[in-house]
Design a protein around this motif. Structure first.
Motif, PDB file in Angstrom:
ATOM      1  N   GLY A 156       0.800  -1.215   0.000  1.00  0.00           N
ATOM      2  CA  GLY A 156       0.000   0.000   0.000  1.00  0.00           C
ATOM      3  C   GLY A 156       0.830   1.261   0.000  1.00  0.00           C
ATOM      4  O   GLY A 156       0.274   2.360  -0.090  1.00  0.00           O
ATOM      5  N   SER A 157       2.151   1.133   0.094  1.00  0.00           N
ATOM      6  CA  SER A 157       3.047   2.288   0.039  1.00  0.00           C
ATOM      7  C   SER A 157       3.688   2.371  -1.345  1.00  0.00           C
ATOM      8  O   SER A 157       3.552   1.454  -2.164  1.00  0.00           O
ATOM      9  CB  SER A 157       4.129   2.168   1.121  1.00  0.00           C
ATOM     10  OG  SER A 157       3.546   2.088   2.409  1.00  0.00           O
ATOM     11  N   ASP A 158       4.387   3.491  -1.589  1.00  0.00           N
ATOM     12  CA  ASP A 158       4.993   3.676  -2.907  1.00  0.00           C
ATOM     13  C   ASP A 158       6.040   2.607  -3.198  1.00  0.00           C
ATOM     14  O   ASP A 158       6.166   2.140  -4.333  1.00  0.00           O
ATOM     15  CB  ASP A 158       5.628   5.068  -3.007  1.00  0.00           C
ATOM     16  CG  ASP A 158       4.568   6.167  -3.069  1.00  0.00           C
ATOM     17  OD1 ASP A 158       3.434   5.862  -3.485  1.00  0.00           O
ATOM     18  OD2 ASP A 158       4.880   7.305  -2.681  1.00  0.00           O
ATOM     19  N   GLN A 159       6.802   2.217  -2.181  1.00  0.00           N
ATOM     20  CA  GLN A 159       7.805   1.181  -2.390  1.00  0.00           C
ATOM     21  C   GLN A 159       8.154   0.523  -1.063  1.00  0.00           C
ATOM     22  O   GLN A 159       7.856   1.041   0.005  1.00  0.00           O
ATOM     23  CB  GLN A 159       9.063   1.738  -3.038  1.00  0.00           C
ATOM     24  CG  GLN A 159       9.840   2.717  -2.181  1.00  0.00           C
ATOM     25  CD  GLN A 159      11.133   3.172  -2.849  1.00  0.00           C
ATOM     26  OE1 GLN A 159      11.349   2.946  -4.034  1.00  0.00           O
ATOM     27  NE2 GLN A 159      12.011   3.801  -2.103  1.00  0.00           N
ATOM     28  N   THR A 177       7.130  -2.125  -5.717  1.00  0.00           N
ATOM     29  CA  THR A 177       6.399  -0.872  -5.860  1.00  0.00           C
ATOM     30  C   THR A 177       4.937  -1.069  -5.514  1.00  0.00           C
ATOM     31  O   THR A 177       4.467  -2.212  -5.357  1.00  0.00           O
ATOM     32  CB  THR A 177       6.527  -0.330  -7.293  1.00  0.00           C
ATOM     33  OG1 THR A 177       6.062  -1.330  -8.222  1.00  0.00           O
ATOM     34  CG2 THR A 177       7.972   0.009  -7.618  1.00  0.00           C
ATOM     35  N   ARG A 178       4.212   0.036  -5.383  1.00  0.00           N
ATOM     36  CA  ARG A 178       2.811  -0.002  -4.953  1.00  0.00           C
ATOM     37  C   ARG A 178       1.997  -1.012  -5.759  1.00  0.00           C
ATOM     38  O   ARG A 178       2.101  -1.079  -6.988  1.00  0.00           O
ATOM     39  CB  ARG A 178       2.198   1.391  -5.088  1.00  0.00           C
ATOM     40  CG  ARG A 178       0.748   1.480  -4.611  1.00  0.00           C
ATOM     41  CD  ARG A 178       0.197   2.870  -4.826  1.00  0.00           C
ATOM     42  NE  ARG A 178       0.883   3.866  -3.999  1.00  0.00           N
ATOM     43  CZ  ARG A 178       0.539   4.169  -2.752  1.00  0.00           C
ATOM     44  NH1 ARG A 178      -0.493   3.550  -2.186  1.00  0.00           N
ATOM     45  NH2 ARG A 178       1.204   5.085  -2.070  1.00  0.00           N
TER      46      ARG A 178
END
Length: 611
Positions: A156-159, A177-178
């Motif tokens: 759920g985060s960018d990376q 990655t997301r």
């Protein structure tokens, strides 16, 4: 744990008794020295007799009887020092065996020790620590640096940077990655990230691995059961030889010497240590062998049968090419199609979205979207009416009746794209071969797999297109699950058969094969249950190190047995002829036991790069 403490205690008693006896003997207190040696023997002998009674109650006969006979005979005939040495060697041997077993299981034990008990749940703007069983799909979790992902989910985060070595055996972390899939059991090697749970804890990858590990640890191999049978034969031979030495020479010390040389047997020690070490080593490479029996069978495999979808191929469509009609460019066609496909969960649609994001495209949000499941999607993207789907679906909604395109390769899928009623282009999707498959199959041939056969339910044209350029000895297509089973039975004429598959339809074939290998612990439950071996990650290249470890572990076990038994028999004969005193025989046998155990532990270094 209590059993280990008991072994340590008996070892301490035996060692103390031997040391005290030597101290008294050096002070010319011979009678007290013999008493001290005897007192060090009695607790070990009592524990040994209790173990023998327990084994006999289970209808198991082991060489512990020889150890009990040698200690008892030495005490009866006044060889207290020999009895003390045997007691120390026996207690030390059992402790060394436990240590070796623990060392051999270290990778599998590491897998079990990583099981999370709680998770950090994000709810109402705060963080809650909750039991793992309370997590449900859709929950948002925080995974801090150094924590293990407790359930399967999506990033759920960018990376995020994840250490997946416990699952794959690879030491280098991977960067995700997301939206990427995060497997439970992976360790966060970077900054904290959000994880959206997709499975309950009991249904996640790591929970399946733990269940399989526990089942594997409880198994026994045919070679181990063979050792149990040979132990009775060895016991009889030992007693007969000791009795003959006594009867022919009239010297009971000869019999005592024979008995102590045979205590205990390398066959009993080496086999389980080598096989368990092999299972543990295979787990280090991401290959969970569900028992020592499966490891032995894997070592004998001559024929490999592989499924196509999800085994030789990824089992997921990927973008092969983009073709644009006049007035459009490839990048624009892909972005429009991917933007609309964001609303669909169809595997082809998700593959289009993934391909666009991989190229760095920023996808606009579509509106007025209508999806016809399994056929296509319509909607507005940046004010343009876009239709994405099969050629018939697009033609029916736009009036575009023909698509000027080359016929795709067998097994490929064409996704048509129309914009504002005009043909914009098409996307060619295919289930691509896994990277490195050709090299892997060639390597398997070099390492003793005589035949590699492709078995698939797909049409023959698709199967032949996939098989092109691969080191396959035969291709069988249009197979039902029953016909796959029949193929395995037919191929068994060439030697033991290994079958690799990943779907529910492969479960009967996996069960019928000498060794069934399931792709991924998170794959179809039926195939993982039916399989003897589970690749912990969705990578077929893990098969080669698993095969090499299995063959190496069995080879090391046999080496240890042959060398150990041979040396023991030579020592027994030497003792029978009076060339070895009881104390010398006990020391010699312990040296042999240590040697075979250390040799068996070499299985912990097996693998593609082992020396």
């Amino acid at each position: 744990m209590a059993r280990d403490r008991l072994k340590i205690g008996l070892l301490a008693i035996a060692g103390s008794g031997l040391a005290a006896g030597f101290a008294l003997w050096s002070a010319d207190q011979d009678a007290l020295a013999k008493l001290a040696w005897s007192m060090g023997v009695i607790p070990v002998l009592a524990g040994l007799i209790a173990e023998i009674i327990s084994s006999l109650a289970r209808r198991e006969v082991g060489l512990d009887i020889v150890a009990a006979l040698s200690m008892s005979a030495a005490l009866i005939f006044g060889e207290a020092l020999a009895a003390a040495v045997v007691a120390l060697m026996y207690a030390g041997g059992t402790f060394l065996e436990s240590f070796a077993q623990g060392r051999a299981r270290r990778e599998m034990s590491d897998l079990l020790s990583r099981v999370a008990r709680t998770a950090t749940l994000q709810r109402d703007g705060g963080l809650l620590t909750v039991p793992l069983d309370d997590i449900v799909p859709g929950d948002l979790l925080m995974i801090r640096r150094g924590e293990v992902a407790p359930v399967d989910g999506t990033l759920g985060s960018d990376q995020a940077v994840l250490d997946q070595s416990a699952l794959t055996g690879e030491s280098l972390p991977v960067r995700l990655t997301r939206g990427a899939t995060v497997l439970s059991g992976a360790t966060n090697a970077g900054d904290a990230f959000d994880l959206c749970a997709t499975h309950r804890a009991a249904d996640s990858t790591y929970a399946g691995i733990v269940r399989l590990v526990r089942a594997a640890q409880a198994s026994r191999a045919p070679m181990t059961r063979m050792a149990d049978r040979f132990s009775l034969v060895f016991l009889v031979v030992t007693v007969v030889l000791a009795s003959a030495a006594w009867w022919l020479t009239g010297d009971p010390i000869r019999a005592v010497a024979v008995l102590v040389v045979a205590t205990p047997c390398p066959l009993i020690l080496a086999v389980p240590v080598a096989l368990v070490a092999g299972m543990s080593r295979a787990a280090r490479f991401g290959v969970l062998i569900k028992g020592a029996r499966a490891l032995e069978a894997m070592a004998r495999v001559k024929t490999l049968i592989v499924d196509k979808t999800g085994t030789l191929t990824d089992g997921r469509p990927v973008l092969v090419s983009v073709r644009a009609a006049d007035g459009f460019d490839q990048e624009r066609v892909l972005i429009l199609a991917a933007a609309l496909d964001q609303v669909s969960q169809h595997p082809v649609a998700q593959a289009v979205v993934t391909a666009a994001r991989t190229k760095g495209a920023v996808l606009p949000v579509p509106t007025n979207v209508v999806e016809t499941p399994g056929a296509g999607v319509t909607g507005l993207v940046d004010g343009h009416a876009v239709v994405v789907g099969g050629t018939d679906f697009v033609a029916a909604r736009t009036g575009v009746a023909a698509w000027d395109m080359a016929r795709p390769e067998p097994g490929a899928v064409v996704v048509a794209v129309a914009v504002d009623g005009q043909a914009a282009g098409w996307l060619v999707m295919a289930d691509a071969l896994r990277p490195g498959i050709a090299a892997l199959l060639s390597a398997l041939h070099r390492h003793g797999i005589g035949r590699i056969v492709l078995a698939t339910g797909d049409h023959r044209s698709v199967a032949m297109a996939v098989a092109k350029g691969l080191a396959l000895d035969a291709v069988h297509a249009d197979l039902t699950p029953a016909r796959k089973v029949q193929l395995i039975l037919t191929e068994r004429a060439n030697g033991p058969v290994m079958m690799v598959g990943d779907g529910v339809n492969d479960a009967p074939a996996l069960a019928a094969a000498d060794v069934g290998v399931a792709m991924g612990a998170r794959g179809a439950a039926a195939s993982a249950e039916a399989a003897d071996v589970v690749l912990l990650v969705d990578r077929l290249d893990r098969l080669l190190p698993g095969l090499l470890v299995a063959r190496g572990a069995k080879r090391i076990a046999l080496q240890s047995v042959v060398a150990g038994i041979g040396l023991s028999v030579i020592g027994m004969v030497a003792a029978a002829f009076g060339y070895l005193a009881p104390v010398q025989g006990a020391v010699l046998q312990e040296v042999i036991d240590v040697a075979v155990i250390l040799n068996a532990l070499r299985a912990l270094r097996l693998g593609p790069n082992a020396t």
